[in-house]
Design an enzyme around this catalytic site. Structure first.
Site: not given
Ligand code: AMP
Length: 619
Positions: A23, A87, A187, A211
């Site tokens: 992850d 990211k 994800e 999330d």
């Protein structure tokens, strides 16, 4: 075409080695594997902790990099050399990120709106791919150390909304870290696998994955059918998360203290201490009713109901996103079979309860929300390794398919392991003014340079109307049907000229040859990516020279003689470094030319505008 039994990719060579699930997060990253008892498990190397902060410190003196908690310590005293949130930059161009550029404390190079962004530290240029590779390398090293075995293969997760370019950048980062990235997985798909949802091919489910991390919020609605996870809708807010909860608490404490802004300034670094205390308070209130503390005379106590009042607007904002996602999917809350909680901030009871009320059922929160994505990635890795025979296997392409772009680079259009039938496309343009033909070369393989891949076809798209470079829009579409026939079509959108070919990519290839091509791509991965970066810098340099030449020719009257001479000198310097120079050398020459000439373009614009205004009255 082949089944996803991994033997094709790696054969007998790596029977014993482990495929990990990674992850790669905005705030934290972690790695998981399937343990000998057949359970997914997160890796905690020598008690360093499971979560590795996605932060890199680059030492300007010796060029060394450190990753994780040790790097985090430098965030405050050395912000220019400490990279966080990489990211957010992965696979993005400057145009994509310019509106939140101030969020970053380090320098992002803005010399070109269209190409991928770079980060500049002293005189070195780093792409987000290289920086992400540093994080992945650290995870790989930790996994190898903890498991006492080499780790060469991985599944890496990405947000469901990541586009092609962001996915390809993630793949490249893996390659550069020495990992063969078997699959890029969404994800939410991973999170659902961790809860065992989607493992039974007979089952049909519609799920919501909520999330809420430290700085980002995503909601995804998935439909799972026949072992296929289809993303029906995604929504979210890229700047909403647990950090906002911390800020709300800090503001509350400061306001209650009655201190003025001036007085606050006297407390050096007090905000930083308050930030840490606020996070501590927030976490404490996830399991308790009251938090008490004191920082330099400022009362830092807060009770749960006050905290909930403070954060309610933020939680409500996430619910609006959920509402929008449901509307996009054409569904109602009652159509959702399961709700999965991901991200550390879903531990806050108000979040959990609000989501549960919104969907009208209890949420899945039995797994650690920080770990659930990595755990699911490990399960996906295990499926790819062929260890779960009960799972439906889909037909996939064994090798990537793509076209040649500038500098002889392979531009992948359909990545390896895509399920078929599939179609994908991308838009290209011309490199020089008045170009009327475009050669389209189709390749198959995993290497970065087309010369190392297998050529499948080549054709010319003829009759493009003569236009300045960059104006024609050529769509290249790949359609791979269930029989493995690839149709490549090129269309110039402005004129409608069209050309297409059909090929069978696996024609004449044995399984052993496919396997060899894959193994070669792994053993050459690092060199390939490094070479690709030099070629990309070179191409960027060539384009910059082309533009600069054209500019000087057309606008010489706006420049002083001295300016012309200096521009030409900078162009010469760039030109001479292009053939042999390193990536950093080339990029620094591009930067120099760009910095120097930028004001000229503005000057020319101003003149053009004032000319246009002349003689016109403003009413
Ligand atoms: P992630 O980005 O998923 O790692 O989530 C990190 C966020 O979760 C940070 O804002 C943390 O402060 C928050 N967090 C971690 N533990 C808790 C907890 N027990 N209660 C509330 N928030 C938490």
């Amino acid at each position: 075409m082949a089944k996803i039994s991994i033997n094709l990719a790696t054969g007998s060579l790596q029977k014993e080695d482990i495929i990990v699930g990674i992850d790669l997060g905005t705030t934290n990253s972690l790695v998981a594997f399937i343990n000998p008892e057949n359970h997914p498990q997160v890796i905690n190397d020598a008690g360093k902790g499971v979560l590795v902060p996605s932060i890199i410190h680059l030492n300007p003196q010796n060029g060394e990099s450190i990753v994780g908690n040790d790097a985090k310590a430098h965030l405050i005293e050395d912000p220019e050399h400490t990279i966080f949130s990489v990211k957010r930059l992965l696979g993005r161009s400057y145009k994509d990120i310019e509106h939140y550029q101030n969020f970053f404390s380090y320098k992002i190079v803005d010399d070109d709106n269209e190409t991928l962004v770079k980060v500049k530290i002293e005189d070195k240029y780093y792409s987000p791919i290289e920086l992400s590779a540093m994080i992945l390398k650290e995870l790989k090293a930790r996994a190898e150390h903890a498991l006492k075995t080499p780790v060469n293969r991985a599944v890496i997760t990405v947000p469901a909304y990541f586009n092609d370019s962001q996915r390809q950048a993630t793949r490249d980062a893996g390659k550069l870290a020495g990992l063969d990235v078997l699959r890029i997985v969404n994800e939410p798909t991973s999170a659902s696998l961790a809860y065992g949802i989607g493992l039974n091919p007979e089952e049909e489910r519609t799920i919501a994955v909520y999330d809420l991390g430290g700085g980002t919020f995503d909601i995804s609605i998935l439909k799972i059918q026949n072992g296929i996870f289809e993303v029906l809708a995604t929504n979210g807010d890229t700047f909403l998360g647990g950090d906002d909860f911390d800020r709300a608490i800090i503001e509350f404490w400061i306001k209650r203290s009655g201190l003025t802004a001036e007085e606050l300034k006297q407390y050096k670094e007090i905000r930083q201490v308050l930030r840490l205390k606020a996070e501590e308070a927030k976490k404490h209130l996830s399991f308790n009713e009251q938090y008490n503390n004191d920082v330099q005379g400022i009362d830092c106590s807060i009770d749960k109901s006050t905290f909930e009042e403070l954060i309610k607007p933020k939680v409500d904002q996430t619910l609006s996103c959920c509402k929008n996602a449901l509307a996009d999917a054409g569904l109602k809350p009652e159509n959702i079979d399961s709700i999965i909680m991901v991200g550390g901030s879903t531990r806050t009871p108000l979040v959990k309860n609000s989501v549960s009320t919104f969907f009208g059922k209890s949420v899945n929160d039995s797994l650690n929300p920080d770990e659930v994505v990595a755990l699911g990635a490990a399960i996906q890795a295990d499926i790819l390794a062929g260890n779960r025979k009960d799972i439906l296997l889909l037909d996939v392409t064994p090798l990537s398919l793509g076209v040649e772009t500038m500098g002889g680079l392979m531009d992948v259009i359909i990545p390896r392991n895509s399920k078929v039938p599939t179609k994908a496309g991308r838009q290209y343009t011309t490199a020089v003014d008045g170009q009327v033909n475009m050669k389209i070369s189709v390749y198959q393989g995993e290497r970065d340079l087309v010369k190392d891949n297998r050529k499948l076809a080549e054709f010319d798209l003829k009759g493009i109307p003569a236009m300045p470079a960059g104006l024609p829009k050529v769509d290249i579409n790949f359609l791979l049907n269930a029989d493995g026939i690839l149709t490549v079509q090129a269309v110039e959108l402005r004129s409608g000229v069209k050309q297409q070919v059909e090929v069978k990519p696996t024609y004449g290839l044995t399984d052993a040859e496919v396997e060899q091509m894959l193994l070669d791509s792994v053993s050459h991965a690092k060199d390939d990516v490094a070479q690709r970066m030099v070629i990309e810098a070179r191409t960027e340099g060539e384009q910059m020279l082309y533009t600069a030449e054209r500019f000087i020719k057309n606008n010489a009257q706006f420049l002083s003689e001295e300016e012309q001479i200096h521009t030409i000198k900078l162009m010469e310097e760039l030109k001479s470094i292009l053939p042999e120079g390193s990536k950093d050398e080339i990029l620094s020459k591009i930067d120099a030319l760009n910095e120097y000439t930028r004001p000229f373009a503005e000057r020319v614009m101003d003149v053009a505008i004032s000319k246009a205004m002349k003689g016109k009255s403003i009413e």
